[in-house]
Design a protein around this motif. Structure first.
Motif, PDB file in Angstrom:
ATOM      1  N   THR A 127       9.371  10.606  -3.526  1.00 53.82           N
ATOM      2  CA  THR A 127       9.905  11.807  -3.376  1.00 53.82           C
ATOM      3  C   THR A 127       8.737  12.972  -3.416  1.00 53.82           C
ATOM      4  N   ILE A 128       7.475  12.544  -4.068  1.00 50.08           N
ATOM      5  CA  ILE A 128       6.346  13.442  -3.964  1.00 50.08           C
ATOM      6  C   ILE A 128       5.445  13.487  -3.066  1.00 50.08           C
ATOM      7  N   LYS A 129       4.918  12.303  -2.955  1.00 47.98           N
ATOM      8  CA  LYS A 129       3.736  11.994  -2.129  1.00 47.98           C
ATOM      9  C   LYS A 129       4.147  10.883  -1.454  1.00 47.98           C
ATOM     10  N   SER A 130       3.357  10.434  -0.408  1.00 47.24           N
ATOM     11  CA  SER A 130       3.259   9.062   0.406  1.00 47.24           C
ATOM     12  C   SER A 130       4.169   8.082  -0.120  1.00 47.24           C
ATOM     13  N   ASP A 131       4.798   7.196   0.724  1.00 46.33           N
ATOM     14  CA  ASP A 131       5.440   6.086   0.301  1.00 46.33           C
ATOM     15  C   ASP A 131       4.530   5.178  -0.412  1.00 46.33           C
ATOM     16  N   ASP A 132       5.097   4.447  -1.405  1.00 49.75           N
ATOM     17  CA  ASP A 132       4.149   3.430  -2.286  1.00 49.75           C
ATOM     18  C   ASP A 132       4.295   2.245  -1.554  1.00 49.75           C
ATOM     19  N   VAL A 133       3.268   1.435  -1.299  1.00 45.26           N
ATOM     20  CA  VAL A 133       3.420   0.014  -0.594  1.00 45.26           C
ATOM     21  C   VAL A 133       3.312  -1.102  -1.821  1.00 45.26           C
ATOM     22  N   TYR A 134       4.373  -1.650  -1.435  1.00 41.94           N
ATOM     23  CA  TYR A 134       4.402  -3.193  -2.206  1.00 41.94           C
ATOM     24  C   TYR A 134       3.446  -4.051  -1.712  1.00 41.94           C
ATOM     25  N   ASP A 135       3.506  -4.456  -0.395  1.00 40.09           N
ATOM     26  CA  ASP A 135       2.611  -5.363   0.442  1.00 40.09           C
ATOM     27  C   ASP A 135       2.737  -5.037   1.840  1.00 40.09           C
ATOM     28  N   GLU A 136       1.446  -5.287   2.536  1.00 39.71           N
ATOM     29  CA  GLU A 136       1.178  -5.238   3.864  1.00 39.71           C
ATOM     30  C   GLU A 136       0.741  -6.573   4.410  1.00 39.71           C
ATOM     31  N   TRP A 137       1.030  -7.094   5.440  1.00 39.83           N
ATOM     32  CA  TRP A 137       0.517  -8.287   6.077  1.00 39.83           C
ATOM     33  C   TRP A 137       0.777  -8.486   7.600  1.00 39.83           C
ATOM     34  N   GLU A 138       0.026  -9.416   7.868  1.00 39.49           N
ATOM     35  CA  GLU A 138       0.262  -9.801   9.466  1.00 39.49           C
ATOM     36  C   GLU A 138       1.454 -10.944   9.503  1.00 39.49           C
ATOM     37  N   PHE A 139       2.433 -10.597   9.933  1.00 42.09           N
ATOM     38  CA  PHE A 139       3.378 -11.484  10.153  1.00 42.09           C
ATOM     39  C   PHE A 139       3.544 -12.135  11.287  1.00 42.09           C
ATOM     40  N   CYS A 140       3.500 -13.670  11.114  1.00 38.70           N
ATOM     41  CA  CYS A 140       3.356 -14.548  12.409  1.00 38.70           C
ATOM     42  C   CYS A 140       4.562 -15.500  12.316  1.00 38.70           C
ATOM     43  N   ALA A 141       4.845 -15.930  13.480  1.00 38.39           N
ATOM     44  CA  ALA A 141       5.824 -17.168  13.733  1.00 38.39           C
ATOM     45  C   ALA A 141       5.172 -18.384  13.106  1.00 38.39           C
ATOM     46  N   SER A 142       3.874 -18.533  13.055  1.00 36.57           N
ATOM     47  CA  SER A 142       3.306 -19.573  12.564  1.00 36.57           C
ATOM     48  C   SER A 142       3.416 -19.542  11.073  1.00 36.57           C
ATOM     49  N   ASP A 143       3.932 -18.553  10.543  1.00 35.75           N
ATOM     50  CA  ASP A 143       3.935 -18.639   8.915  1.00 35.75           C
ATOM     51  C   ASP A 143       5.050 -19.458   8.507  1.00 35.75           C
ATOM     52  N   PHE A 144       6.062 -19.604   9.294  1.00 36.00           N
ATOM     53  CA  PHE A 144       7.228 -20.621   9.352  1.00 36.00           C
ATOM     54  C   PHE A 144       6.997 -21.960   9.299  1.00 36.00           C
ATOM     55  N   LYS A 145       6.322 -22.549   8.238  1.00 42.02           N
ATOM     56  CA  LYS A 145       6.004 -24.015   8.310  1.00 42.02           C
ATOM     57  C   LYS A 145       7.032 -24.958   7.707  1.00 42.02           C
ATOM     58  N   HIS A 146       7.777 -24.194   7.096  1.00 42.41           N
ATOM     59  CA  HIS A 146       8.860 -25.145   6.117  1.00 42.41           C
ATOM     60  C   HIS A 146       9.722 -25.855   7.006  1.00 42.41           C
ATOM     61  N   PRO A 147      10.176 -26.911   6.789  1.00 39.55           N
ATOM     62  CA  PRO A 147      11.236 -27.411   7.688  1.00 39.55           C
ATOM     63  C   PRO A 147      12.514 -26.806   8.003  1.00 39.55           C
ATOM     64  N   ASP A 148      13.007 -26.184   6.947  1.00 39.72           N
ATOM     65  CA  ASP A 148      13.964 -25.365   6.888  1.00 39.72           C
ATOM     66  C   ASP A 148      14.157 -23.854   7.471  1.00 39.72           C
ATOM     67  N   GLY A 149      12.725 -23.556   8.048  1.00 36.69           N
ATOM     68  CA  GLY A 149      12.562 -22.253   8.533  1.00 36.69           C
ATOM     69  C   GLY A 149      12.182 -21.308   7.532  1.00 36.69           C
ATOM     70  N   LYS A 150      11.572 -21.370   6.296  1.00 30.76           N
ATOM     71  CA  LYS A 150      11.414 -20.523   5.480  1.00 30.76           C
ATOM     72  C   LYS A 150      10.236 -20.079   5.313  1.00 30.76           C
ATOM     73  N   TYR A 151       9.868 -18.900   4.633  1.00 29.80           N
ATOM     74  CA  TYR A 151       8.479 -18.433   4.469  1.00 29.80           C
ATOM     75  C   TYR A 151       8.576 -17.482   3.054  1.00 29.80           C
ATOM     76  N   ILE A 152       7.820 -17.851   2.212  1.00 33.33           N
ATOM     77  CA  ILE A 152       7.828 -17.392   0.944  1.00 33.33           C
ATOM     78  C   ILE A 152       6.623 -16.222   0.666  1.00 33.33           C
ATOM     79  N   LEU A 153       6.809 -15.115   0.754  1.00 34.27           N
ATOM     80  CA  LEU A 153       5.711 -14.085   0.372  1.00 34.27           C
ATOM     81  C   LEU A 153       5.858 -13.520  -0.954  1.00 34.27           C
ATOM     82  N   PHE A 154       4.482 -13.794  -1.678  1.00 35.06           N
ATOM     83  CA  PHE A 154       4.572 -13.360  -3.169  1.00 35.06           C
ATOM     84  C   PHE A 154       3.430 -12.624  -3.365  1.00 35.06           C
ATOM     85  N   LYS A 155       3.399 -11.361  -3.898  1.00 34.29           N
ATOM     86  CA  LYS A 155       2.327 -10.777  -4.378  1.00 34.29           C
ATOM     87  C   LYS A 155       2.577 -10.474  -5.841  1.00 34.29           C
ATOM     88  N   GLU A 156       1.611 -10.703  -6.718  1.00 36.08           N
ATOM     89  CA  GLU A 156       1.580 -10.575  -8.164  1.00 36.08           C
ATOM     90  C   GLU A 156       1.795  -9.098  -8.524  1.00 36.08           C
TER      91      GLU A 156
END
Length: 225
Positions: free
Chosen positions: A105-134
């Motif tokens: 509400t005061i300054k620019s929006d806060d960033v949780y995470d930014e990354w290059e999102f690619c179709a090749s990220d989905f390597k799991h057989p179920d078509g899942k991709y997990i993104l985790f940032k500590e």
């Protein structure tokens, strides 16, 4: 007219069948795949005054607000059928710059995470991709069709092993051979059907012609009598 109509319908069906077989043998020709949000857990919040407004957005696209995500430490799961789904579509040969953000509400929006999102990220057989940032977030994406797309280009592509490359080449070669043989077989069957149909039409026409001659002969005999 009925024979012409049947011939046109058969040609349309034949073309449709060829295209269906072609795309079945080469699913990688599909240019994009839909990505949905499976679950998300916010590990931190940047807004202390009001309830946080979390959203997902890729560069050049409209943002997708997650209205139910308001508390930290809670795993929110989704079916992929929500009104705000899907999140985005990934192309076969191009990544997207995407991220999760929180409105400020005061300054620019806060960033949780930014990354290059690619179709090749989905390597799991179920078509899942997990993104985790500590200390920020834990997200699960779903994209069942992403594995069917050609490998997307990334800013830092991984080196593929020679064995994997050879395996892909063999699969592509077998697919080309199967599709070629199938199409040739369909063409041969279609040509044979056309030949048989033409012979049947000619036989029917000759039969009608002979019947007409017999009628004329009978009429001529009657006139003589």
């Amino acid at each position: 007219m009925s024979s012409i109509r049947r011939l046109l319908n058969s040609r349309i069906f034949f073309r449709f069948l060829v295209w269906w077989i072609f795309f079945s043998c080469f699913p990688g020709l599909i240019s994009s795949a839909v990505v949905t949000l499976g679950s998300i857990e916010m590990l931190n919040t940047h807004e202390w005054i009001a309830k946080p407004t979390v959203y997902f957005v890729c560069k050049g696209e409209n943002r997708t607000v997650l209205p139910d995500v308001t508390k930290t430490g809670v795993v929110y799961t989704f079916k992929g059928e929500e009104s705000w789904q899907p999140l985005t579509e990934l192309e076969s040969k191009k990544c997207k710059r995407c991220g999760f953000y929180e409105e400020d509400t005061i300054k620019s929006d806060d960033v949780y995470d930014e990354w290059e999102f690619c179709a090749s990220d989905f390597k799991h057989p179920d078509g899942k991709y997990i993104l985790f940032k500590e200390k920020e977030l834990n997200v699960t994406f779903r994209c069942p069709k992403c594995s069917s797309l050609p490998a997307a280009s990334n800013t830092a592509p991984e080196k593929q092993e020679d064995g994997n490359g050879m395996h892909v080449a063999v699969v592509i070669l077998i697919s080309v051979l199967i599709s070629t043989v199938t199409i040739i077989a369909l063409v041969v069957v279609y040509k044979y059907w056309q030949k048989k149909k033409r012979q049947q039409d000619q036989a029917r026409f000759l039969k009608l012609f002979e019947e007409g001659d017999e009628i004329e002969d009978e009429l001529g005999l009657d006139n003589v009598i």
